[in-house]
Design an enzyme around this catalytic site. Structure first.
Site, PDB file in Angstrom:
ATOM      1  N   GLY A  38       8.190 -22.157  -7.569  1.00 26.81           N
ATOM      2  CA  GLY A  38       7.622 -22.047  -6.552  1.00 26.81           C
ATOM      3  C   GLY A  38       8.074 -20.025  -7.406  1.00 26.81           C
ATOM      4  N   HIS A  39       6.283 -19.786  -7.407  1.00 26.89           N
ATOM      5  CA  HIS A  39       6.280 -18.524  -8.267  1.00 26.89           C
ATOM      6  C   HIS A  39       5.377 -17.440  -7.710  1.00 26.89           C
ATOM      7  CE1 HIS A  39       7.623 -19.527 -12.689  1.00 26.89           C
ATOM      8  NE2 HIS A  39       9.075 -19.780 -11.840  1.00 26.89           N
ATOM      9  N   ARG A  94      13.625 -44.268 -20.309  1.00 30.10           N
ATOM     10  CA  ARG A  94      12.110 -44.533 -21.745  1.00 30.10           C
ATOM     11  C   ARG A  94      11.361 -45.466 -20.959  1.00 30.10           C
ATOM     12  NH1 ARG A  94      16.568 -46.441 -25.713  1.00 30.10           N
ATOM     13  NH2 ARG A  94      18.038 -47.197 -23.988  1.00 30.10           N
ATOM     14  N   GLN A 154      13.063 -22.919 -12.806  1.00 33.74           N
ATOM     15  CA  GLN A 154      13.975 -22.797 -12.294  1.00 33.74           C
ATOM     16  C   GLN A 154      14.771 -21.855 -13.024  1.00 33.74           C
ATOM     17  OE1 GLN A 154      12.818 -25.827 -13.094  1.00 33.74           O
ATOM     18  NE2 GLN A 154      11.686 -25.252 -10.874  1.00 33.74           N
ATOM     19  N   ASP A 195      14.581 -17.898  -8.629  1.00 32.62           N
ATOM     20  CA  ASP A 195      14.058 -17.343  -7.268  1.00 32.62           C
ATOM     21  C   ASP A 195      14.411 -14.931  -7.882  1.00 32.62           C
ATOM     22  OD1 ASP A 195      12.911 -19.188  -5.730  1.00 32.62           O
ATOM     23  OD2 ASP A 195      14.675 -19.247  -5.330  1.00 32.62           O
ATOM     24  N   LYS A 250      11.264 -13.857 -11.863  1.00 30.62           N
ATOM     25  CA  LYS A 250      10.060 -14.252 -12.188  1.00 30.62           C
ATOM     26  C   LYS A 250       8.122 -14.022 -12.866  1.00 30.62           C
ATOM     27  CE  LYS A 250      11.668 -18.602 -13.122  1.00 30.62           C
ATOM     28  NZ  LYS A 250      12.840 -18.679 -12.748  1.00 30.62           N
ATOM     29  N   ARG A 291      17.356 -18.827   1.251  1.00 28.82           N
ATOM     30  CA  ARG A 291      18.333 -18.716   0.536  1.00 28.82           C
ATOM     31  C   ARG A 291      19.390 -18.034   0.861  1.00 28.82           C
ATOM     32  NH1 ARG A 291      13.027 -16.294  -2.957  1.00 28.82           N
ATOM     33  NH2 ARG A 291      12.011 -18.052  -3.260  1.00 28.82           N
TER      34      ARG A 291
HETATM   35  P1  IMP Z   1      14.890 -30.609  -7.769  1.00 30.96           P
HETATM   36  O1  IMP Z   1      14.602 -29.679  -9.123  1.00 30.96           O
HETATM   37  O2  IMP Z   1      13.523 -31.081  -6.975  1.00 30.96           O
HETATM   38  O3  IMP Z   1      15.516 -31.444  -8.474  1.00 30.96           O
HETATM   39  O4  IMP Z   1      16.759 -29.648  -7.051  1.00 30.96           O
HETATM   40  C1  IMP Z   1      17.734 -30.006  -7.672  1.00 30.96           C
HETATM   41  C2  IMP Z   1      18.333 -28.250  -7.418  1.00 30.96           C
HETATM   42  O5  IMP Z   1      17.303 -27.257  -7.370  1.00 30.96           O
HETATM   43  C3  IMP Z   1      18.602 -27.863  -5.935  1.00 30.96           C
HETATM   44  O6  IMP Z   1      18.986 -27.180  -5.515  1.00 30.96           O
HETATM   45  C4  IMP Z   1      17.078 -26.916  -5.867  1.00 30.96           C
HETATM   46  O7  IMP Z   1      17.074 -26.103  -4.566  1.00 30.96           O
HETATM   47  C5  IMP Z   1      17.108 -26.326  -6.883  1.00 30.96           C
HETATM   48  N1  IMP Z   1      16.057 -25.490  -7.561  1.00 30.96           N
HETATM   49  C6  IMP Z   1      14.278 -26.725  -8.116  1.00 30.96           C
HETATM   50  N2  IMP Z   1      14.092 -25.857  -8.398  1.00 30.96           N
HETATM   51  C7  IMP Z   1      14.295 -24.496  -7.813  1.00 30.96           C
HETATM   52  C8  IMP Z   1      13.785 -23.245  -7.559  1.00 30.96           C
HETATM   53  O8  IMP Z   1      12.408 -22.764  -8.511  1.00 30.96           O
HETATM   54  N3  IMP Z   1      13.774 -21.932  -7.809  1.00 30.96           N
HETATM   55  C9  IMP Z   1      14.968 -22.199  -6.982  1.00 30.96           C
HETATM   56  N4  IMP Z   1      16.025 -23.718  -6.984  1.00 30.96           N
HETATM   57  C10 IMP Z   1      14.930 -24.542  -7.630  1.00 30.96           C
END
Ligand code: IMP
Length: 436
Positions: free
Chosen positions: A39-40, A143, A223, A12, A15, A307
């Site tokens: 989530g962009h 796999r 991420q 977040d 990007k 957040r």
């Molecule tokens: P998952 O990717 O849904 O398995 O979540 C794993 C961790 O990554 C959690 O703490 C989520 O809140 C975090 N996370 C996943 N995608 C995002 C993102 O796009 N922005 C911020 N945190 C994320």
């Protein structure tokens, strides 16, 4: 030219806006990992776009967008987003949207397993987005995953779903949930796979041809560095590799073809979900955290969760800069700090009375960390929409220079608001050459 864009903190960082700005200058924009957990947010005029699965380049009519082999794709979410974009007037055709035949599919049972896995962890839960991302990557590494190419053959799809669903339903039953039905999943997936067929592509070959034709390619990480399954705050991470090396594997592009790496750094830090966050604002700093959350709209764009907010962490960001080899950094959301009297920067950690300047591997240590702060004076004036570095208040410029020194990388772009034109690009920076 091939540039990778990577978030340097826990996601977040903004990007979406930077990819959107660069996308105009690039022929191809691709994602290489993750799925619809991203989530962009991109704002163009009075339209807001939240992209979860599609690369941010999709709103530029001249970019070709690619979903790389390293991604996990929920076909229902994919078409949900495609239809939403079409409704907003974005043209989406197989000529400009390509999906790797080697990407893995997220199936309905992956989402159910994401829920049961979090339930099992109780207080130790990861706080995932519950989109089925982790379980889909588990199947990939185990796999037994179902790839896009497999789904195009009804026979293969049927066998794989039958086998995997039988296993998944055993776990689902243990948690007292309704078992999922084979017929429903198979029917839905067969229909979606047929709709997906025209978009399916041998994407690494596509990239290779694009490079031969001197096309400019932008690889958009989702991420961020500290959520990387290898390098992040494990186990509180996502299940893929957002870091620069992951771009090569997840897009199928040779590492030495990558020209540069751009880090996205926000003027403060946030984190959604559980896990260590050394510079988190706690208790007595609730007021500042609330102010930042409101001014910066720090609520998850996918899950709407508030957040967690914290000060800029120079130790963690320097780690990200080293790990990814940032050539230049885009610093976002400077305007959010306009109202603060003073601004802290975490410049070191203390663990068990010892000063530590590197980012430790054990997540337990990160929870016991005492952050060491340097406090800078705030500028207490408006930076929203400034487009020239000379127009920044002197103290804001000092803050930018302090961050650049503390992470050891140039800051080539400063974002002063959510709109495209609320941006400063610094003269003679590496960044400027990417915008040429
Ligand atoms: P998952 O990717 O849904 O398995 O979540 C794993 C961790 O990554 C959690 O703490 C989520 O809140 C975090 N996370 C996943 N995608 C995002 C993102 O796009 N922005 C911020 N945190 C994320």
């Amino acid at each position: 030219m091939i540039i990778v864009i990577i978030g340097s903190q826990w996601g977040d960082e903004g990007k979406g806006k930077v990819v959107d700005l660069l996308a105009d200058r690039f022929d191809v924009v691709a994602r290489y990992q993750g799925g619809h957990n991203a989530g962009h947010s991109v704002y163009v005029g009075d339209k807001a776009f939240v992209l979860r699965l599609l690369p941010s380049g999709i709103i530029h009519k001249n970019s070709v967008c690619v979903l790389g082999n390293g991604m996990v794709i929920d076909p229902k979410a994919f078409f949900g987003e495609v239809d939403e974009m079409i409704e907003k007037g974005v043209s989406i055709t197989p000529d400009r949207l390509k999906v790797s035949s080697r990407a893995h599919l997220i199936m309905p049972y992956h989402q159910a397993l994401d829920h049961t896995s979090e339930e099992r962890l109780g207080n130790e839960k990861i706080g995932t987005t519950l989109r089925g991302i982790g379980p889909a990557y588990e199947d990939k590494a185990g796999r037994r995953g179902i790839r896009v190419a497999d789904a195009l053959s009804p026979e293969v799809l049927k066998n794989r779903i039958e086998r995997n669903l039988a296993e998944a339903n055993k776990v689902i039953a243990v948690f007292g949930r309704e078992p999922l039905r084979f017929d429903e999943i198979f029917e839905e997936m067969t229909e979606l796979a047929e709709r997906l067929r025209p978009f399916v592509c041998e994407t690494s070959h596509f990239f290779s041809e694009a490079k031969k034709d001197n096309k400019k390619i932008l690889l958009e990480g989702a991420q961020a560095t500290l959520l990387d399954v290898d390098h992040g705050t494990y186990p509180f991470v996502t299940s893929s590799n957002p870091t620069a090396g992951g771009a090569s594997v997840g897009a199928g592009i040779p590492p030495h073809h990558i020209t540069g790496v751009l880090g996205i750094v926000r003027t403060y830090a946030t984190r959604v979900g559980e896990g260590p966050f050394p510079s988190e604002m706690l208790n007595e700093e609730d007021g500042v955290a609330n102010l930042i959350r409101e001014r910066g709209n720090e609520f998850g764009s996918v899950t709407k969760r508030p957040r967690r907010c914290g000060w800029f962490d120079a130790v963690a960001t320097r780690y990200a800069a080293e790990l990814n080899g940032f050539d230049s950094v885009a610093l976002t959301k400077i305007d959010v700090l306009d109202a603060l009297d003073e601004i802290k920067v975490c410049i070191g950690y203390e663990i068990d009375g010892e000063r530590v300047d590197t980012f430790p591997a054990v997540s337990q240590d990160l929870r016991q960390i005492r952050p060491i702060y340097e406090t800078l004076e705030g500028w207490k004036s408006d930076t929203l929409g400034i487009t020239k570095v000379g127009d920044l208040p002197a103290k804001a410029k000092e803050y930018v220079d302090f961050l650049s020194r503390s992470i050891g990388v140039e800051i080539g772009l400063i974002s002063t608001g959510p709109e495209r034109d609320q941006t400063i690009i610094l003269k003679d920076s590496v960044m400027e050459s990417w915008f040429a």
